[in-house]
Design a protein around this motif. Structure first.
Motif, PDB file in Angstrom:
ATOM      1  N   ARG A 201     -12.165  -1.141   4.099  1.00  0.00           N
ATOM      2  CA  ARG A 201     -13.341  -0.281   4.185  1.00  0.00           C
ATOM      3  C   ARG A 201     -14.559  -1.042   3.665  1.00  0.00           C
ATOM      4  O   ARG A 201     -14.502  -1.686   2.609  1.00  0.00           O
TER       5      ARG A 201
ATOM      6  N   SER B  11      -2.753   7.921   0.244  1.00  0.00           N
ATOM      7  CA  SER B  11      -4.061   7.751   0.865  1.00  0.00           C
ATOM      8  C   SER B  11      -4.584   9.081   1.414  1.00  0.00           C
ATOM      9  O   SER B  11      -3.838  10.057   1.542  1.00  0.00           O
TER      10      SER B  11
ATOM     11  N   GLU C  25     -14.977   4.712  -0.360  1.00  0.00           N
ATOM     12  CA  GLU C  25     -14.079   5.417   0.554  1.00  0.00           C
ATOM     13  C   GLU C  25     -12.599   5.161   0.244  1.00  0.00           C
ATOM     14  O   GLU C  25     -11.744   5.788   0.843  1.00  0.00           O
ATOM     15  N   TYR C  26     -12.328   4.253  -0.663  1.00  0.00           N
ATOM     16  CA  TYR C  26     -10.948   4.055  -1.095  1.00  0.00           C
ATOM     17  C   TYR C  26     -10.555   5.148  -2.080  1.00  0.00           C
ATOM     18  O   TYR C  26     -11.375   5.608  -2.873  1.00  0.00           O
ATOM     19  N   GLN C  27      -9.286   5.524  -2.050  1.00  0.00           N
ATOM     20  CA  GLN C  27      -8.794   6.572  -2.941  1.00  0.00           C
ATOM     21  C   GLN C  27      -8.439   6.040  -4.324  1.00  0.00           C
ATOM     22  O   GLN C  27      -8.334   6.801  -5.280  1.00  0.00           O
TER      23      GLN C  27
ATOM     24  N   GLY D  82      -6.810  -3.325   0.867  1.00  0.00           N
ATOM     25  CA  GLY D  82      -7.825  -3.463   1.907  1.00  0.00           C
ATOM     26  C   GLY D  82      -8.560  -4.783   1.823  1.00  0.00           C
ATOM     27  O   GLY D  82      -8.794  -5.455   2.835  1.00  0.00           O
TER      28      GLY D  82
ATOM     29  N   ASN E 123       0.849  -1.185   0.000  1.00  0.00           N
ATOM     30  CA  ASN E 123       0.000   0.000   0.000  1.00  0.00           C
ATOM     31  C   ASN E 123       0.885   1.236   0.000  1.00  0.00           C
ATOM     32  O   ASN E 123       1.738   1.393   0.873  1.00  0.00           O
TER      33      ASN E 123
ATOM     34  N   GLU F 232      -5.491   0.844  -3.651  1.00  0.00           N
ATOM     35  CA  GLU F 232      -5.725   0.907  -2.216  1.00  0.00           C
ATOM     36  C   GLU F 232      -6.825  -0.084  -1.813  1.00  0.00           C
ATOM     37  O   GLU F 232      -6.732  -0.745  -0.774  1.00  0.00           O
ATOM     38  N   MET F 233      -7.851  -0.206  -2.648  1.00  0.00           N
ATOM     39  CA  MET F 233      -8.925  -1.152  -2.369  1.00  0.00           C
ATOM     40  C   MET F 233      -8.420  -2.592  -2.432  1.00  0.00           C
ATOM     41  O   MET F 233      -8.832  -3.434  -1.633  1.00  0.00           O
TER      42      MET F 233
END
Length: 464
Positions: free
Chosen positions: A116, A100, A121-123, A131, A95, A127-128
């Motif tokens: 999340r 972020s 809500e991920y940028q 997560g 990451n 990033e997702m």
């Protein structure tokens, strides 16, 4: 005039048709009308069906919702859905925290590498992917950075679903921890290179008492969204009469009504008129037997060298092996609480290698403090390697073989967390290679048995 010949011929036809009579003209006309009606209806049905099929075909082609996955790759995996994006596999393990979202408060900032529930809500897709990875592996890990300005305060709070382990990268802070018995409040000072520990549902606060920003690197033992409640939010969510009866202030409920909730979230608090609000502040150090339940001097602990680098540990050791009296308190505190972490700093010398290995009983998460490196991951059927720099977060699931190599002239230095409060169990490539009989290796690799004598056995290590 009667035609007898015709009459005779007609009689012959009737006899040959076994007594059936031919329909008259009117009957033949009615039958033909019915036939025409039937044919018209049939034609209408055919045309209607054709139009319906054409319309469905157009919808099918232009609307992805009606599309089905029918293609299968050679490896047996289904082809990706049309609306899915192909994200590089390395983002399951890495990451770029610096990209972020920065959550800004009056007294500081927080950034997250976490799962999340709401994908919006991920940028970024990358990033997702990270997560989803830590959540799918049930990692019991979340990472965040906490920056507190000088005189700023991380408001007293507690976490419903996670223990918290922190490493102070920069600055000086005063810590407060309220145990289950409200008569026991533990306070202590912490400086750069030291570790803090807050068990789940333990009220705690962090106050910056230095002139520079405090920067904490924080690990939480959950792969779900972190659930936190700040004391000010709890206060303002409590009915005024209930708060008055519980706290019993002078003036009762009228005094409670003088408290005004700020419009801005005060998770990291720093009022502009702080000097007017606070006239006397003391920072008391509690006795060691209390402090070391929640504190560990990682920077001042023993070093465990290995070829290419050095480890330092904040961990549980069976029988307290190699620990001094205060370190034993911390070790036993970790082991006593459920789902705690082992923390370590790892320094890999310039162009050094943390050789391929895996952990039997822990997921691993880390944050790069300095230097640059290459990380490699080997899974069943999957191999990937990728470069990582300062501010990046890595994740390796339990049993996943991985390695870390320094690529810079400067040392690589980072903080690591392992998902166990027991003694960490690790197996390295050179260990399992040498532990396998030569004749087994010869049969496996199609090489003569004597060839495997060329691999020197490494000296026994006391570190990771």
């Amino acid at each position: 005039m009667d035609n007898q010949a015709f009459e005779m011929h007609g009689e012959n036809i009737q006899s040959s048709s076994k007594g059936k009579e031919w329909p008259n003209k009117e009957e033949r006309k009615g039958s033909w009308s019915l036939m025409k009606t039937f044919l018209v209806c049939l034609l209408a049905c055919v045309i209607t069906t054709a139009i319906g099929v054409l319309v469905l075909s157009l919808v099918y082609v232009n609307n992805p919702i009606f599309m089905k996955e029918t293609d299968v790759k050679d490896d047996g995996a289904s082809s990706p859905k049309p609306d899915e994006k192909n994200v590089d596999i390395r983002f399951q393990f890495m990451n770029h925290l610096g990209k972020s979202k920065v959550h800004v408060y009056p007294g500081g900032e927080i950034q997250w590498a976490r799962f999340r529930k709401d994908a919006n809500e991920y940028q970024s897709d990358e990033e997702m992917e990270f997560g989803k990875s830590i959540n799918n592996h049930r990692s019991k890990m979340t990472f965040g950075t906490l920056r507190i300005k000088s005189k700023g305060l991380r408001a007293p709070h507690w976490h419903f679903n996670a223990n918290e382990h922190g490493y102070l990268l920069q600055g000086t802070a005063w810590i407060g921890v309220i145990g289950a018995d409200d008569s026991v409040v533990t306070t202590y000072n912490v400086t750069a290179g030291q570790v803090v520990f807050f068990p789940r549902n333990t009220v705690h606060w962090v106050k910056n008492v230095g002139s520079e920003d405090c920067v904490f690197l924080l690990f939480f033992t959950t792969h779900e969204e972190l659930q936190t409640l700040d004391v000010d939010d709890a206060f303002f969510s409590t009915p005024e009469d209930i708060a008055a009866r519980a706290l019993k202030p002078q003036g009762g409920v009228n005094f409670i009504r003088t408290f005004k909730k700020q419009k801005e979230d005060q998770a990291i608090n720093l009022p502009s008129n702080l000097d007017q609000l606070v006239q006397n502040a003391t920072y008391v150090q509690s006795p060691d037997n209390l402090v070391w339940q929640y504190f560990y001097n990682l920077k001042g602990s023993a070093e465990y060298p290995f070829p290419g680098g050095i480890f330092q540990w904040a961990r549980y050791r069976i029988n307290n092996t190699g620990l001094n009296e205060t370190e034993k308190i911390f070790s036993e505190s970790l082991n006593k609480h459920e789902n705690t972490l082992t923390l370590a700093t790892l320094r890999i010398f310039s162009n050094g290698l943390g050789q391929p290995h895996f952990h039997f009983n822990a997921n691993e998460m880390g944050y790069v403090i300095s230097g640059c490196r290459q990380a490699g991951v080997i899974l069943s059927g999957v191999t990937t390697n990728f470069n990582i720099g300062i501010g990046d977060v890595i994740f390796f699931a339990v049993g996943m073989q991985h390695y870390i190599k320094s690529l810079c002239d400067e040392d690589l230095f980072f903080i690591l967390a392992y998902g166990t409060g027991n003694q960490l169990e690790t197996l390295r490539m050179n260990d399992y290679f040498h532990a396998t009989a030569d004749h087994i290796l010869a049969q496996l690799f199609f090489k003569e048995q004597a060839e495997f004598k060329k691999f020197p056995k490494a000296a026994k290590k006391t570190g990771k």
